[in-house]
Design a protein around this motif. Structure first.
Motif, PDB file in Angstrom:
ATOM      1  N   UNK A  92     -33.456  30.198  28.089  1.00 26.21           N
ATOM      2  CA  UNK A  92     -34.628  29.702  28.821  1.00 26.21           C
ATOM      3  C   UNK A  92     -35.793  29.342  27.901  1.00 26.21           C
ATOM      4  N   UNK A  93     -35.723  29.736  26.623  1.00 32.34           N
ATOM      5  CA  UNK A  93     -36.747  29.395  25.641  1.00 32.34           C
ATOM      6  C   UNK A  93     -38.012  30.233  25.729  1.00 32.34           C
ATOM      7  N   UNK A  94     -38.066  31.205  26.632  1.00 25.63           N
ATOM      8  CA  UNK A  94     -39.290  31.998  26.803  1.00 25.63           C
ATOM      9  C   UNK A  94     -39.365  33.138  25.798  1.00 25.63           C
ATOM     10  N   UNK A  95     -40.525  33.236  25.118  1.00 31.53           N
ATOM     11  CA  UNK A  95     -40.760  34.352  24.217  1.00 31.53           C
ATOM     12  C   UNK A  95     -41.298  35.532  25.020  1.00 31.53           C
ATOM     13  N   UNK A  96     -41.704  36.604  24.357  1.00 30.62           N
ATOM     14  CA  UNK A  96     -42.157  37.811  25.054  1.00 30.62           C
ATOM     15  C   UNK A  96     -43.368  37.520  25.943  1.00 30.62           C
ATOM     16  N   UNK A  97     -44.344  36.804  25.421  1.00 30.83           N
ATOM     17  CA  UNK A  97     -45.551  36.521  26.195  1.00 30.83           C
ATOM     18  C   UNK A  97     -45.238  35.671  27.429  1.00 30.83           C
ATOM     19  N   UNK A  98     -44.446  34.632  27.232  1.00 28.41           N
ATOM     20  CA  UNK A  98     -44.064  33.778  28.360  1.00 28.41           C
ATOM     21  C   UNK A  98     -43.229  34.558  29.373  1.00 28.41           C
ATOM     22  N   UNK A  99     -42.350  35.415  28.885  1.00 32.78           N
ATOM     23  CA  UNK A  99     -41.512  36.220  29.770  1.00 32.78           C
ATOM     24  C   UNK A  99     -42.362  37.204  30.571  1.00 32.78           C
ATOM     25  N   UNK A 100     -43.385  37.779  29.936  1.00 30.87           N
ATOM     26  CA  UNK A 100     -44.271  38.706  30.648  1.00 30.87           C
ATOM     27  C   UNK A 100     -44.962  37.988  31.802  1.00 30.87           C
ATOM     28  N   UNK A 101     -45.444  36.782  31.549  1.00 31.92           N
ATOM     29  CA  UNK A 101     -46.090  36.003  32.612  1.00 31.92           C
ATOM     30  C   UNK A 101     -45.098  35.670  33.723  1.00 31.92           C
ATOM     31  N   UNK A 102     -43.909  35.267  33.329  1.00 29.80           N
ATOM     32  CA  UNK A 102     -42.868  34.927  34.308  1.00 29.80           C
ATOM     33  C   UNK A 102     -42.525  36.148  35.167  1.00 29.80           C
ATOM     34  N   UNK A 103     -42.340  37.288  34.519  1.00 25.97           N
ATOM     35  CA  UNK A 103     -41.974  38.507  35.253  1.00 25.97           C
ATOM     36  C   UNK A 103     -43.080  38.938  36.207  1.00 25.97           C
ATOM     37  N   UNK A 104     -44.338  38.790  35.789  1.00 25.93           N
ATOM     38  CA  UNK A 104     -45.439  39.156  36.687  1.00 25.93           C
ATOM     39  C   UNK A 104     -45.380  38.338  37.976  1.00 25.93           C
ATOM     40  N   UNK A 105     -45.027  37.079  37.863  1.00 29.42           N
ATOM     41  CA  UNK A 105     -44.984  36.210  39.034  1.00 29.42           C
ATOM     42  C   UNK A 105     -43.709  36.270  39.844  1.00 29.42           C
ATOM     43  N   UNK A 106     -42.613  36.734  39.230  1.00 24.66           N
ATOM     44  CA  UNK A 106     -41.313  36.678  39.889  1.00 24.66           C
ATOM     45  C   UNK A 106     -40.615  38.027  40.041  1.00 24.66           C
TER      46      UNK A 106
ATOM     47  N   UNK B 223     -20.546  34.978  15.959  1.00 27.40           N
ATOM     48  CA  UNK B 223     -21.290  34.452  17.111  1.00 27.40           C
ATOM     49  C   UNK B 223     -21.982  35.589  17.857  1.00 27.40           C
ATOM     50  N   UNK B 224     -23.274  35.392  18.106  1.00 26.40           N
ATOM     51  CA  UNK B 224     -24.057  36.328  18.903  1.00 26.40           C
ATOM     52  C   UNK B 224     -24.422  35.660  20.210  1.00 26.40           C
ATOM     53  N   UNK B 225     -24.480  36.439  21.273  1.00 28.59           N
ATOM     54  CA  UNK B 225     -24.973  35.956  22.555  1.00 28.59           C
ATOM     55  C   UNK B 225     -26.355  36.539  22.788  1.00 28.59           C
ATOM     56  N   UNK B 226     -27.331  35.692  23.025  1.00 26.68           N
ATOM     57  CA  UNK B 226     -28.706  36.149  23.215  1.00 26.68           C
ATOM     58  C   UNK B 226     -29.115  35.923  24.662  1.00 26.68           C
ATOM     59  N   UNK B 227     -29.216  37.016  25.438  1.00 29.69           N
ATOM     60  CA  UNK B 227     -29.672  36.880  26.829  1.00 29.69           C
ATOM     61  C   UNK B 227     -31.165  36.570  26.868  1.00 29.69           C
ATOM     62  N   UNK B 228     -31.637  36.053  27.994  1.00 35.58           N
ATOM     63  CA  UNK B 228     -33.075  35.846  28.109  1.00 35.58           C
ATOM     64  C   UNK B 228     -33.757  37.214  28.183  1.00 35.58           C
ATOM     65  N   UNK B 229     -35.052  37.227  27.958  1.00 32.95           N
ATOM     66  CA  UNK B 229     -35.789  38.484  27.848  1.00 32.95           C
ATOM     67  C   UNK B 229     -35.784  39.259  29.163  1.00 32.95           C
ATOM     68  N   UNK B 230     -35.876  38.575  30.291  1.00 33.97           N
ATOM     69  CA  UNK B 230     -35.837  39.266  31.581  1.00 33.97           C
ATOM     70  C   UNK B 230     -34.510  40.015  31.741  1.00 33.97           C
ATOM     71  N   UNK B 231     -33.405  39.386  31.360  1.00 32.28           N
ATOM     72  CA  UNK B 231     -32.108  40.061  31.455  1.00 32.28           C
ATOM     73  C   UNK B 231     -32.008  41.212  30.466  1.00 32.28           C
TER      74      UNK B 231
END
Length: 153
Positions: A37-51, A83-91
């Protein structure tokens, strides 16, 4: 959650505010890369607050679907790539919250001879333990093999 408090392995315990705060701090401390999703920690924090309430409701209903995982190839020390799998921060937050509740429940039941993906243990520790058994003269056929080890095959 504080380590000295008994935990119940329920989804409600996973989603408890204190557990989620501790999970967030652990994910943040890891300083991992953004997921697909391309979201870093700050963006993820904002997303999580709203969702978060909607995500929480889906988790409780069994309808939550994790996001796609970003594949990244990293070089191996001896050459080649892994190969590494990187989940989004919310996950990662949800995974960490689950881990914090289930680990204290499951960890005490593991054999002392188990090293895979265990806290404070590594593949190097497993090799050192195996070397010590060999030095002691223990073999797979020896009736004095360490308790908990199984014969291969």
């Amino acid at each position: 959650m504080p380590e000295d408090q008994p935990r119940e392995a329920t989804l409600e315990a996973v989603l408890a505010a204190e557990n989620l705060r501790a999970a967030w701090l652990a994910v943040k401390a890891n300083d991992g890369a953004p997921g697909v999703d391309g979201m870093d920690m700050e963006q993820s924090a904002l997303h999580l607050r709203g969702h978060w309430e909607g995500m929480r409701a889906k988790l409780l209903a069994g309808d939550y679907v994790p996001g796609a995982v970003r594949a990244v190839d990293i070089p191996k020390p001896g050459g080649g790539k892994r190969r590494l799998g990187i989940p989004n921060i919310a996950d990662r937050l949800i995974q960490q919250a689950i881990h914090q509740v289930l680990s204290p429940v499951w960890e005490p039941g593991f054999s002392d001879h188990s090293y895979g993906f265990r806290p404070g243990r590594s593949a190097h520790d497993a090799v050192r333990a195996a070397q010590a058994f060999v030095k002691e003269g223990k073999t797979w056929g020896n009736r004095h093999r360490p308790q908990g080890l199984l014969r291969p095959g």
